[in-house]
Design an enzyme around this catalytic site. Structure first.
Site, PDB file in Angstrom:
ATOM      1  N   GLY A  31       0.754  -1.307   0.032  1.00 30.06           N
ATOM      2  CA  GLY A  31       0.164   0.087  -0.083  1.00 30.06           C
ATOM      3  C   GLY A  31       0.868   1.129   0.121  1.00 30.06           C
ATOM      4  O   GLY A  31       2.055   1.117  -0.182  1.00 30.06           O
ATOM      5  N   LEU A  33       0.430   3.625  -1.960  1.00 30.59           N
ATOM      6  CA  LEU A  33       0.863   3.412  -3.510  1.00 30.59           C
ATOM      7  C   LEU A  33       1.508   4.768  -4.083  1.00 30.59           C
ATOM      8  O   LEU A  33       1.009   5.721  -3.953  1.00 30.59           O
ATOM      9  CB  LEU A  33      -0.270   2.978  -4.454  1.00 30.59           C
ATOM     10  CG  LEU A  33      -1.169   1.691  -3.864  1.00 30.59           C
ATOM     11  CD1 LEU A  33      -2.039   1.521  -4.913  1.00 30.59           C
ATOM     12  CD2 LEU A  33      -0.208   0.500  -3.812  1.00 30.59           C
ATOM     13  N   HIS A  37       4.712   1.681  -8.037  1.00 23.35           N
ATOM     14  CA  HIS A  37       3.493   0.648  -7.744  1.00 23.35           C
ATOM     15  C   HIS A  37       2.584   0.735  -9.166  1.00 23.35           C
ATOM     16  O   HIS A  37       2.387  -0.167  -9.737  1.00 23.35           O
ATOM     17  CB  HIS A  37       2.792   0.834  -6.505  1.00 23.35           C
ATOM     18  CG  HIS A  37       3.369   0.588  -5.228  1.00 23.35           C
ATOM     19  ND1 HIS A  37       3.580   1.760  -4.353  1.00 23.35           N
ATOM     20  CD2 HIS A  37       3.840  -0.315  -4.662  1.00 23.35           C
ATOM     21  CE1 HIS A  37       4.171   1.331  -3.449  1.00 23.35           C
ATOM     22  NE2 HIS A  37       4.285   0.039  -3.336  1.00 23.35           N
ATOM     23  N   ASP A 168      13.438  -3.505  -5.688  1.00 24.41           N
ATOM     24  CA  ASP A 168      13.900  -4.268  -4.411  1.00 24.41           C
ATOM     25  C   ASP A 168      14.457  -5.613  -5.126  1.00 24.41           C
ATOM     26  O   ASP A 168      13.778  -6.688  -5.258  1.00 24.41           O
ATOM     27  CB  ASP A 168      12.339  -4.836  -3.781  1.00 24.41           C
ATOM     28  CG  ASP A 168      11.812  -3.654  -3.182  1.00 24.41           C
ATOM     29  OD1 ASP A 168      12.179  -3.306  -1.999  1.00 24.41           O
ATOM     30  OD2 ASP A 168      11.045  -2.955  -3.667  1.00 24.41           O
ATOM     31  N   ARG A 207       8.688   4.807   1.966  1.00 22.51           N
ATOM     32  CA  ARG A 207       9.311   5.014   3.121  1.00 22.51           C
ATOM     33  C   ARG A 207       9.650   6.421   2.766  1.00 22.51           C
ATOM     34  O   ARG A 207      10.198   7.094   3.825  1.00 22.51           O
ATOM     35  CB  ARG A 207      10.304   4.363   3.526  1.00 22.51           C
ATOM     36  CG  ARG A 207       9.868   2.812   4.050  1.00 22.51           C
ATOM     37  CD  ARG A 207      11.012   2.105   4.748  1.00 22.51           C
ATOM     38  NE  ARG A 207      10.437   0.979   5.630  1.00 22.51           N
ATOM     39  CZ  ARG A 207      10.382  -0.235   5.201  1.00 22.51           C
ATOM     40  NH1 ARG A 207      10.697  -0.667   4.048  1.00 22.51           N
ATOM     41  NH2 ARG A 207       9.903  -1.221   6.009  1.00 22.51           N
TER      42      ARG A 207
HETATM   43  P1  AMP Z   1       6.257  -2.554  -1.486  1.00 24.07           P
HETATM   44  O1  AMP Z   1       4.555  -1.611  -1.364  1.00 24.07           O
HETATM   45  O2  AMP Z   1       7.135  -1.778  -1.042  1.00 24.07           O
HETATM   46  O3  AMP Z   1       6.084  -3.866  -0.941  1.00 24.07           O
HETATM   47  O4  AMP Z   1       6.263  -2.815  -3.330  1.00 24.07           O
HETATM   48  C1  AMP Z   1       5.408  -3.573  -3.963  1.00 24.07           C
HETATM   49  C2  AMP Z   1       6.091  -3.670  -5.373  1.00 24.07           C
HETATM   50  O5  AMP Z   1       6.236  -2.263  -5.867  1.00 24.07           O
HETATM   51  C3  AMP Z   1       7.350  -4.221  -5.254  1.00 24.07           C
HETATM   52  O6  AMP Z   1       7.777  -5.424  -6.243  1.00 24.07           O
HETATM   53  C4  AMP Z   1       8.558  -3.172  -5.320  1.00 24.07           C
HETATM   54  O7  AMP Z   1       9.588  -3.919  -5.697  1.00 24.07           O
HETATM   55  C5  AMP Z   1       7.686  -2.372  -6.330  1.00 24.07           C
HETATM   56  N1  AMP Z   1       8.423  -0.978  -6.140  1.00 24.07           N
HETATM   57  C6  AMP Z   1       8.576  -0.359  -5.142  1.00 24.07           C
HETATM   58  N2  AMP Z   1       9.118   0.875  -5.388  1.00 24.07           N
HETATM   59  C7  AMP Z   1       9.086   1.120  -6.630  1.00 24.07           C
HETATM   60  C8  AMP Z   1       9.718   2.034  -7.739  1.00 24.07           C
HETATM   61  N3  AMP Z   1      10.285   3.012  -7.365  1.00 24.07           N
HETATM   62  N4  AMP Z   1       9.866   1.461  -9.050  1.00 24.07           N
HETATM   63  C9  AMP Z   1       9.373   0.204  -9.321  1.00 24.07           C
HETATM   64  N5  AMP Z   1       8.856  -0.524  -8.775  1.00 24.07           N
HETATM   65  C10 AMP Z   1       8.692  -0.269  -7.219  1.00 24.07           C
END
Ligand code: AMP
Length: 303
Positions: A31, A33, A37, A168, A207
């Site tokens: 979340g 977003l 995302h 990630d 974050r």
């Molecule tokens: P999270 O909500 O942080 O667990 O991220 C969910 C998905 O979004 C994961 O596959 C992350 O690698 C991807 N994600 C997070 N930040 C980015 C970004 N800046 N660019 C591309 N994908 C991202």
């Protein structure tokens, strides 16, 4: 758009989509977003008949001193964004749905808290070796928490294709290995990092909301270090130890940024590279104030 909180209901929807020969695309998230995302959601929307986005802040991947309790939760805004992006289903299970409460135990006369006990799913998924370095060194529970929750989410959503971000990178490699080793019948796509516009190029992350204006300026050191390291490779540097030492020094020169790691690694097994040949992962993790930030870049020899 449907908002589903029960695993059983999600499974019934997935079964019925599969019976109709519909391709299910899946984007797992925690979340809050942002455009990172949304880039995954956009690709998944274009490539599938049905699109499921999960929103679940997974306690299993946080250690006790981390930010589980304060992780940003903005369900209303996320719902609006998903609606705009043409998402068919938001899957947002409650904590107790994903990790049914276990009876609380007493340890050394102290009763465990519910969060502690619920954070102990009794069956877990563990990928070895590639989880031990980089982020795994600094977040010992993290990858097991991720692979366990992603497995549970896959069983609920039953996707044909799942979308993850290169942001990630180690997590993506670990999930790819898990899918392959456990013969999960799921295609995986890893999509590029989305960065803030402008030369600072801060990789978008939920974050980043924790950073104050001064810290946000300091955070520019991540992308700057990666960009210069890549230039050094383009100019012929092939010594992985010398390059990672330079990356460390460049970050440590900044007193407000605490370095966790700066590594030059193999892109598949994630071990440090001494001699760089045609491809390398440049990976960084730092702490700025209370915020932990990661970033990376893949270098490939031109031609
Ligand atoms: P999270 O909500 O942080 O667990 O991220 C969910 C998905 O979004 C994961 O596959 C992350 O690698 C991807 N994600 C997070 N930040 C980015 C970004 N800046 N660019 C591309 N994908 C991202």
């Amino acid at each position: 758009m449907e908002i589903i909180s029960k695993i059983k209901t999600m499974q019934e929807i997935a079964d019925s989509l599969r019976r109709e020969n519909k391709k299910i695309g899946f984007v797992p998230t925690m979340g809050a977003l942002h455009q990172g995302h949304l880039s995954l959601i956009k690709a998944a929307r274009e490539q599938n008949d049905a699109l499921v986005v999960s929103i679940f802040v997974n306690p299993l991947q946080f250690s006790p001193e981390e930010d589980y309790e304060s992780y940003p939760q903005v369900m209303e805004k996320d719902t609006e964004l998903c609606e705009q992006m043409g998402v068919d289903v938001i899957f947002c299970p409650e904590m107790a749905e994903m990790y049914p409460p276990l009876p609380l135990r007493e340890r050394d006369g102290v009763r465990e808290t519910t969060v502690e006990r619920q954070s102990m799913c009794l069956t877990t998924v563990h990928v070895s070796e590639i989880t031990s370095g980089l982020c795994g060194l600094f977040r010992p529970c993290f990858f097991q928490g991720v692979t366990t929750v992603v497995t549970k989410l896959f069983h609920a959503v039953k996707p044909h294709t799942a979308y993850f971000g290169q942001k990630d990178y180690q997590q993506a490699v670990v999930i790819k290995k898990m899918i392959s080793d456990l013969n999960m019948d799921i295609e995986m796509q890893i999509l590029p990092i989305i960065r803030e516009k402008g030369e600072k190029g801060l990789a978008l992350s939920s974050r980043n909301a924790y950073l104050n204006p001064e810290e946000r300026i300091q955070a520019g050191i991540l992308f700057e270090t990666l960009r210069i390291a890549k230039l050094m490779l383009d100019n012929g540097e092939r010594d992985g130890v010398r390059l990672s030492s330079w990356m460390k020094e460049n970050i440590e020169a900044n007193p407000l940024v605490l370095l966790e790691y700066a590594e030059v690694c193999d892109t598949e097994i994630l071990k440090p590279l001494f001699q760089i040949e045609t491809r390398a992962l440049l990976a960084l993790a730092v702490r700025i104030g209370k915020t932990r930030l990661i970033d990376n870049m893949i270098w490939e020899q031109a031609g």
